[in-house]
Design a protein around this motif. Sequence first.
Motif, PDB file in Angstrom:
ATOM      1  N   GLY A 148     -10.530   3.921   3.555  1.00 39.14           N
ATOM      2  CA  GLY A 148     -10.979   2.797   2.732  1.00 39.14           C
ATOM      3  C   GLY A 148      -9.891   1.768   2.571  1.00 39.14           C
ATOM      4  O   GLY A 148      -8.839   2.058   1.995  1.00 39.14           O
ATOM      5  N   GLY A 149     -10.139   0.562   3.095  1.00 37.37           N
ATOM      6  CA  GLY A 149      -9.159  -0.509   3.036  1.00 37.37           C
ATOM      7  C   GLY A 149      -9.524  -1.602   2.056  1.00 37.37           C
ATOM      8  O   GLY A 149      -9.216  -2.773   2.284  1.00 37.37           O
ATOM      9  N   GLY A 150     -10.199  -1.218   0.972  1.00 33.34           N
ATOM     10  CA  GLY A 150     -10.447  -2.167  -0.113  1.00 33.34           C
ATOM     11  C   GLY A 150      -9.226  -2.286  -0.993  1.00 33.34           C
ATOM     12  O   GLY A 150      -8.126  -1.831  -0.647  1.00 33.34           O
ATOM     13  N   LEU A 151      -9.397  -2.867  -2.177  1.00 34.21           N
ATOM     14  CA  LEU A 151      -8.268  -3.105  -3.064  1.00 34.21           C
ATOM     15  C   LEU A 151      -7.611  -1.801  -3.497  1.00 34.21           C
ATOM     16  O   LEU A 151      -6.379  -1.673  -3.466  1.00 34.21           O
ATOM     17  N   VAL A 152      -8.408  -0.808  -3.883  1.00 34.48           N
ATOM     18  CA  VAL A 152      -7.843   0.478  -4.324  1.00 34.48           C
ATOM     19  C   VAL A 152      -7.091   1.142  -3.183  1.00 34.48           C
ATOM     20  O   VAL A 152      -5.976   1.644  -3.356  1.00 34.48           O
ATOM     21  N   GLY A 153      -7.691   1.156  -1.997  1.00 34.71           N
ATOM     22  CA  GLY A 153      -7.050   1.794  -0.858  1.00 34.71           C
ATOM     23  C   GLY A 153      -5.742   1.123  -0.485  1.00 34.71           C
ATOM     24  O   GLY A 153      -4.728   1.794  -0.236  1.00 34.71           O
ATOM     25  N   CYS A 154      -5.729  -0.202  -0.455  1.00 36.32           N
ATOM     26  CA  CYS A 154      -4.521  -0.942  -0.062  1.00 36.32           C
ATOM     27  C   CYS A 154      -3.421  -0.807  -1.107  1.00 36.32           C
ATOM     28  O   CYS A 154      -2.238  -0.644  -0.768  1.00 36.32           O
ATOM     29  N   GLU A 155      -3.786  -0.876  -2.387  1.00 38.64           N
ATOM     30  CA  GLU A 155      -2.756  -0.740  -3.423  1.00 38.64           C
ATOM     31  C   GLU A 155      -2.202   0.676  -3.476  1.00 38.64           C
ATOM     32  O   GLU A 155      -1.007   0.872  -3.686  1.00 38.64           O
ATOM     33  N   THR A 156      -3.053   1.663  -3.280  1.00 38.19           N
ATOM     34  CA  THR A 156      -2.579   3.042  -3.230  1.00 38.19           C
ATOM     35  C   THR A 156      -1.648   3.238  -2.042  1.00 38.19           C
ATOM     36  O   THR A 156      -0.596   3.888  -2.150  1.00 38.19           O
ATOM     37  N   ALA A 157      -2.010   2.660  -0.908  1.00 41.38           N
ATOM     38  CA  ALA A 157      -1.174   2.760   0.293  1.00 41.38           C
ATOM     39  C   ALA A 157       0.193   2.124   0.061  1.00 41.38           C
ATOM     40  O   ALA A 157       1.238   2.691   0.432  1.00 41.38           O
ATOM     41  N   LEU A 158       0.204   0.952  -0.562  1.00 45.22           N
ATOM     42  CA  LEU A 158       1.466   0.263  -0.828  1.00 45.22           C
ATOM     43  C   LEU A 158       2.346   1.081  -1.751  1.00 45.22           C
ATOM     44  O   LEU A 158       3.559   1.233  -1.521  1.00 45.22           O
TER      45      LEU A 158
END
Length: 664
Positions: A531-541
Amino acid sequence: MSRYRTLFTPVKIGKLEIKNRFAMAPMGPLGLADAEGGFNQRGIDYYTERAKGGTGLIITGVSFVDNVVEEHGMPNVPCSTHNPVHFTRTSREMTERIHAYGANVFLQMSGGFGRVTIPTNLGDFPPVAPSPIQHRWLDRTCRELTAEEIKTIVEQFGKGAYNAKRAGFDGVQIHAVHEGYLIDQFAIALFNQRTDQYGGSLENRLRFAKEIVEEIKRTCGENFPVTLRYSPKSFIKDLREGALPGEEFEEKGRDLEEGVAAAKLLVDYGYDALDTDVGSYDSWWWSHPPMYQEKGLYRPYAKLMKETVAVPIICAGRMDDPEMALAAVTEGTCDLVSLGRPLLADPEYVNKLRAGKVDEIRPCISCQEGCMGRIQEYSALNCAVNPQACRERYAAYNPITKKKKVVIIGGGVAGCEAARVLAIRGHEPVLYEAAGRLGGNLLPGGAPDFKEDDLALADWFAKQMELHNVTVHLNTKATSEVIAAEKAEAVILATGSTPKRFRLGDEENVYTASEVLMKEKACGDTVVIIGGGLVGCETALWLAKEGKKVTIVETLDKVLAVNGPLCHANSEMLERLIPFHGIEVLTGAAAKSYEAGKLTVETAQGSKVLPCDSVILAVGYESNRQLYEEIQYDYADLHLLGDARNVSNIMYAIWDAFEVANNL
């Protein structure tokens, strides 16, 4: 107040004395003007409320002086030259009310946007620029301004400033040799390829800005303050390409050496103060810093300006921490601290600080969804956490005729906002929360270090419950029997949402983003996020910054494709931070199975196997409506709010809760 006393000492801009060290930063006043270019009632109330809240200097959002050379759709923002009588009349009402609170007010005046006109805001009018250069947003080449048109704009500045002075404004701010607006485009060689008196040398490129201040001083007098919004550094890697914090790059815009030289010239020309930031529309996340930028990011540049010129320096840029503000003024980093979004979130910021009520200041969470996101998409300035911003009169608390007991189930932002508003109006809210702390999805959302203000908002709501004597039952799962026993006259269900899950095989090492963010599960050193939505991207960062090896798998052709309206400053910075921190992204890819530490993914190029210690699911949320479905026919006055009604964002959860609670 004794600790912050320095912030409440007066300071002068020219000969004008400001009562304290706080300025309201200029923010686009979309929706605050009328069809004739005056301030509408919303605008008058909005600025007055910030003066009432203790701010020493109000700087309005941008207003235009020209509506012919660069046409602007009316009524986007005020225009001091369109209908001078009407502008003076509406502005006079506003400035007189502001002055009643001992505050001063400057009108921010723009020479135009040039290559950075935002089509959704200003219409698709022919873009102009110093030279025939590429537009920032549109795949078009801008038309070069003639010398005669430049002279016309300069003359309009003089007329507009005269009208502003007559309308009671104490000074003006010029918009701007900053952020890559039209006057800044003239000042930067990357955009200015002219060979006449407005191009070439730095002095020629600053001639536009020089003629503006000289014209205003000629029409309004030497003692009428003229300040300048100024960026000593652009952070431009190339057209439409900005640099990230810590990134090594060649500056194609204004570098600090030229920034220092230009500042000296601009002050020599007659500008009375520099309102300092950095950035450009090509690196928008510097000019409009999201939560991924550190707090107080402009301080080094304000300090440099303070050491360069002998006029007051104003510093904005996530300066909402009172300790940071105090240190900046005490240590000589700046003379005034400028608060933009923090004053959208809480117009009473300054008065609360003066009274020592720091924990009562509603925090800005730097989401930019209510302000820049809505300006960008809908030409409307608002605030995600403060539903009353820019509609103070129309969203005032409604008086009640009969006190009601209202049961609220769910202590996330929707439930807490409903309880807060009900209590302020005089009702009796009783709130039930299954967890041991209020905040709901703010708690996992605020886990990354760059999302600290989400947790601050959760703490603020908890403080509001205490201040307004709301009965709160934590660690209590509400049932239909619990609700019935309260004998309430109205029921609000704000039961939130739960993360979506799906099976991949080895479920022991498949977690939701919430579980990892809350440290309920340890994800290991090599992680795949689905999942590359906001949650996915912020968690990844967040995980990448902690040293994890992270891969994002997204079914769509790009990350952040379904979140919105995200301000471009937020979305573009986050998109660039992903590769900058070594996070691999597979788009157009679907996860199929996870066995023995290997995730199989289907892509257009065939199957791919990704070894990983764990898989994190960030594939959205599902509304939790179980209790609603059980009792929906049992109560005449029943409301479903927040994610339980419709999975969305913090802004709509708060706004919807305010709307319902203010009309119960």
